[in-house]
Motif scaffolding. Structure first.
Motif, PDB file in Angstrom:
ATOM      1  N   PRO A   1      -6.297 -38.213  -8.557  1.00  0.00           N
ATOM      2  CA  PRO A   1      -5.129 -38.807  -9.240  1.00  0.00           C
ATOM      3  C   PRO A   1      -4.189 -37.769  -9.845  1.00  0.00           C
ATOM      4  O   PRO A   1      -2.967 -37.951  -9.832  1.00  0.00           O
ATOM      5  N   GLN A   2      -4.753 -36.687 -10.362  1.00  0.00           N
ATOM      6  CA  GLN A   2      -3.918 -35.658 -10.971  1.00  0.00           C
ATOM      7  C   GLN A   2      -3.060 -34.960  -9.916  1.00  0.00           C
ATOM      8  O   GLN A   2      -1.851 -34.775 -10.099  1.00  0.00           O
ATOM      9  N   LEU A   3      -3.685 -34.574  -8.813  1.00  0.00           N
ATOM     10  CA  LEU A   3      -2.937 -33.918  -7.749  1.00  0.00           C
ATOM     11  C   LEU A   3      -1.924 -34.859  -7.110  1.00  0.00           C
ATOM     12  O   LEU A   3      -0.799 -34.456  -6.800  1.00  0.00           O
ATOM     13  N   PHE A   4      -2.310 -36.111  -6.925  1.00  0.00           N
ATOM     14  CA  PHE A   4      -1.369 -37.070  -6.332  1.00  0.00           C
ATOM     15  C   PHE A   4      -0.127 -37.215  -7.212  1.00  0.00           C
ATOM     16  O   PHE A   4       0.997 -37.296  -6.709  1.00  0.00           O
ATOM     17  N   SER A   5      -0.316 -37.241  -8.519  1.00  0.00           N
ATOM     18  CA  SER A   5       0.831 -37.324  -9.429  1.00  0.00           C
ATOM     19  C   SER A   5       1.711 -36.084  -9.303  1.00  0.00           C
ATOM     20  O   SER A   5       2.937 -36.179  -9.317  1.00  0.00           O
ATOM     21  N   ALA A   6       1.078 -34.913  -9.173  1.00  0.00           N
ATOM     22  CA  ALA A   6       1.854 -33.682  -8.998  1.00  0.00           C
ATOM     23  C   ALA A   6       2.629 -33.717  -7.684  1.00  0.00           C
ATOM     24  O   ALA A   6       3.782 -33.276  -7.617  1.00  0.00           O
TER      25      ALA A   6
ATOM     26  N   ALA B   1       9.699 -39.608 -11.264  1.00  0.00           N
ATOM     27  CA  ALA B   1       9.042 -38.332 -11.555  1.00  0.00           C
ATOM     28  C   ALA B   1       8.519 -38.294 -12.987  1.00  0.00           C
ATOM     29  O   ALA B   1       7.427 -37.769 -13.253  1.00  0.00           O
ATOM     30  N   LEU B   2       9.271 -38.843 -13.924  1.00  0.00           N
ATOM     31  CA  LEU B   2       8.822 -38.893 -15.310  1.00  0.00           C
ATOM     32  C   LEU B   2       7.533 -39.691 -15.442  1.00  0.00           C
ATOM     33  O   LEU B   2       6.620 -39.314 -16.185  1.00  0.00           O
ATOM     34  N   ILE B   3       7.453 -40.817 -14.742  1.00  0.00           N
ATOM     35  CA  ILE B   3       6.242 -41.652 -14.796  1.00  0.00           C
ATOM     36  C   ILE B   3       5.057 -40.898 -14.208  1.00  0.00           C
ATOM     37  O   ILE B   3       3.950 -40.905 -14.777  1.00  0.00           O
ATOM     38  N   ALA B   4       5.257 -40.233 -13.065  1.00  0.00           N
ATOM     39  CA  ALA B   4       4.166 -39.470 -12.452  1.00  0.00           C
ATOM     40  C   ALA B   4       3.713 -38.344 -13.366  1.00  0.00           C
ATOM     41  O   ALA B   4       2.496 -38.080 -13.506  1.00  0.00           O
ATOM     42  N   ASN B   5       4.645 -37.676 -14.014  1.00  0.00           N
ATOM     43  CA  ASN B   5       4.307 -36.594 -14.921  1.00  0.00           C
ATOM     44  C   ASN B   5       3.480 -37.081 -16.105  1.00  0.00           C
ATOM     45  O   ASN B   5       2.582 -36.392 -16.575  1.00  0.00           O
ATOM     46  N   TRP B   6       3.770 -38.269 -16.574  1.00  0.00           N
ATOM     47  CA  TRP B   6       3.050 -38.849 -17.714  1.00  0.00           C
ATOM     48  C   TRP B   6       1.567 -39.029 -17.399  1.00  0.00           C
ATOM     49  O   TRP B   6       0.725 -38.997 -18.300  1.00  0.00           O
ATOM     50  N   ARG B   7       1.243 -39.190 -16.113  1.00  0.00           N
ATOM     51  CA  ARG B   7      -0.150 -39.439 -15.717  1.00  0.00           C
ATOM     52  C   ARG B   7      -0.984 -38.165 -15.644  1.00  0.00           C
ATOM     53  O   ARG B   7      -2.196 -38.242 -15.470  1.00  0.00           O
ATOM     54  N   ILE B   8      -0.347 -37.021 -15.760  1.00  0.00           N
ATOM     55  CA  ILE B   8      -1.088 -35.754 -15.643  1.00  0.00           C
ATOM     56  C   ILE B   8      -1.575 -35.302 -17.014  1.00  0.00           C
ATOM     57  O   ILE B   8      -0.811 -35.277 -17.973  1.00  0.00           O
ATOM     58  N   ASN B   9      -2.833 -34.933 -17.097  1.00  0.00           N
ATOM     59  CA  ASN B   9      -3.401 -34.465 -18.357  1.00  0.00           C
ATOM     60  C   ASN B   9      -3.842 -33.018 -18.211  1.00  0.00           C
ATOM     61  O   ASN B   9      -4.968 -32.709 -17.808  1.00  0.00           O
ATOM     62  N   ILE B  10      -2.904 -32.095 -18.499  1.00  0.00           N
ATOM     63  CA  ILE B  10      -3.227 -30.672 -18.424  1.00  0.00           C
ATOM     64  C   ILE B  10      -2.311 -29.900 -19.365  1.00  0.00           C
ATOM     65  O   ILE B  10      -1.196 -30.337 -19.614  1.00  0.00           O
TER      66      ILE B  10
END
Length: 394
Positions: free
Chosen positions: A219-224, A385-394
């Motif tokens: 999920p993290q990579l897919f969001s990126a 892109a903002l929504i996808a970025n919100w899903r990344i936890n790093i």
């Protein structure tokens, strides 16, 4: 299983990294120039080949979609046989269709040669970040990837500005000749100045492809990956149809003047290394969010039909877009625990599929609603892109 290799920068085959980075950055500048050299002359190509503006935009999307398709081969290939040989061969081959573009006698021929360019380009672009990760190691990766992105931006600027100037001075066909020669020079620089790298994966194509596509389920990579695709959709959509906006009423600018609109790319050249360095101290998600918001502001300001304000707004757009773009490739390299070449390739697949759609869909909005339709479409992409970025936890 992956074969462990030492960091190239600390191995016994130590080289002057400054020359290696010089070769990579020059090659990036030239290759990205090849990608975009038709963009400022789209109105001329539409007139030359008697096609509509959205159809002329296919000279961009043909390159972009073939980059997306080609990336799926180059990533696993580089994981198997090493990255330098792939990059050198791809740049040498790229010079051939670039030269042939000068001799296109129909729009179909032009699209074919542009598609061949697109097949060659990811031999450099899809694997360079993975190569850089091997070359310098994780501690310096953010900084050197920021420099790589800056070189990409410089290529977009050089290709667009030089294309418009050369067209005014000599004609659009000469643009292809000049850049074909520069592309061959870049291949020679890579061949002589890059250190050799080692094979990273064993097990053949099947394992390499399985490792690459396994990244989609993360999920993290897919969001990126989604950030890359939507970023490029909005960016390519804006700058592909900008010439139609600026050559029409009330501006009526010449091709050279339109080409200078791409000087706004200088903001990306300046901000990318800074953003890459900051990513070691500030949350990547925070930097990407900030970049996207700045890009959305700049894009919105282009709706005010005042040339000086449009020039400023384009600089704002590029500052924001390349702040986000300088972070995303290094983020992918960090998130991927194996098959990093495949992960980088998948990022480019998403990136260029977004660009393919961005070279066409906003054109339909242009034909229906004018520039406001282009802006609304591209703002929507940045919002995703903002929504996808919100899903990344790093």
């Amino acid at each position: 299983m992956p074969k462990p290799i030492p960091n190239l920068a600390t191995s016994s085959t130590q080289v002057d990294l400054r020359w290696a980075m010089f070769a990579l950055y020059v090659a990036a500048t030239v290759v990205f120039s090849d990608m975009y050299l038709t963009q400022p002359i789209l109105p001329l190509l539409a007139e030359e080949f008697q096609v509509t503006p959205s159809t002329a935009g296919l000279t961009i999307s043909a390159v972009v979609i073939m980059i997306a398709l080609g990336s799926t081969a180059y990533g696993p290939l580089s994981d198997m046989i090493g990255r330098k040989s792939v990059m050198v061969a791809a740049c040498a081959l790229l010079s051939l269709p670039t030269m042939l573009g000068a001799f296109a006698t129909s729009f179909e021929q032009m699209l074919f040669f542009r598609a061949l360019q697109g097949l060659c380009i990811p031999g450099l672009t899809a694997i360079a970040v993975a190569y850089l990760g091997d070359l310098v190691g994780p501690a310096a990766l953010g900084k050197v990837v920021g420099g790589w992105v800056a070189a990409n931006v410089a290529g977009g600027l050089v290709g667009r500005v030089a294309s418009g100037i050369i067209t005014d001075l000599a004609g659009w066909r000469e643009v292809f000749v000049i850049f074909a020669l520069l592309t061959m020079v870049s291949a020679l620089l890579l061949a002589f100045l890059l250190p050799e790298d080692r094979v990273r994966e064993s097990g053949g194509w099947g394992q390499a492809y399985r490792a690459m596509f396994a990244h989609i389920h993360d999920p993290q990579l897919f969001s990126a990956f989604m950030i890359g695709g939507t970023l490029f959709f909005g960016f390519i959509g804006t700058f592909t149809f900008l010439p139609f906006y600026l050559t029409g009423e009330p501006f009526l600018l010449s091709p050279t003047m339109v080409a200078f609109a791409y000087v706004s790319y200088l903001a990306g050249v300046l901000v990318s290394p800074i953003a890459g360095s900051l990513s070691n101290r500030i949350s990547r998600r925070t930097l990407i969010t900030l970049g996207l918001l700045i890009a959305m502001l700049g894009l919105s300001l282009t709706l005010i039909p005042v040339l000086p304000l449009i020039a400023i707004s384009l600089f704002i757009l590029c500052t924001g877009m390349f702040t986000a773009q300088a972070i995303a490739p290094a983020l992918v390299n960090t998130l991927a625990k194996q098959a990093k070449g495949g992960a980088g390739a998948l990022y480019l697949v998403f990136y260029y599929i977004g660009g393919t759609l961005g070279a066409v869909v906003p054109g339909l909005a242009w034909q229906a609603f004018g520039w406001i339709g282009v802006v609304a479409t591209c703002l929507t992409a940045f919002g995703i892109a903002l929504i996808a970025n919100w899903r990344i936890n790093i």
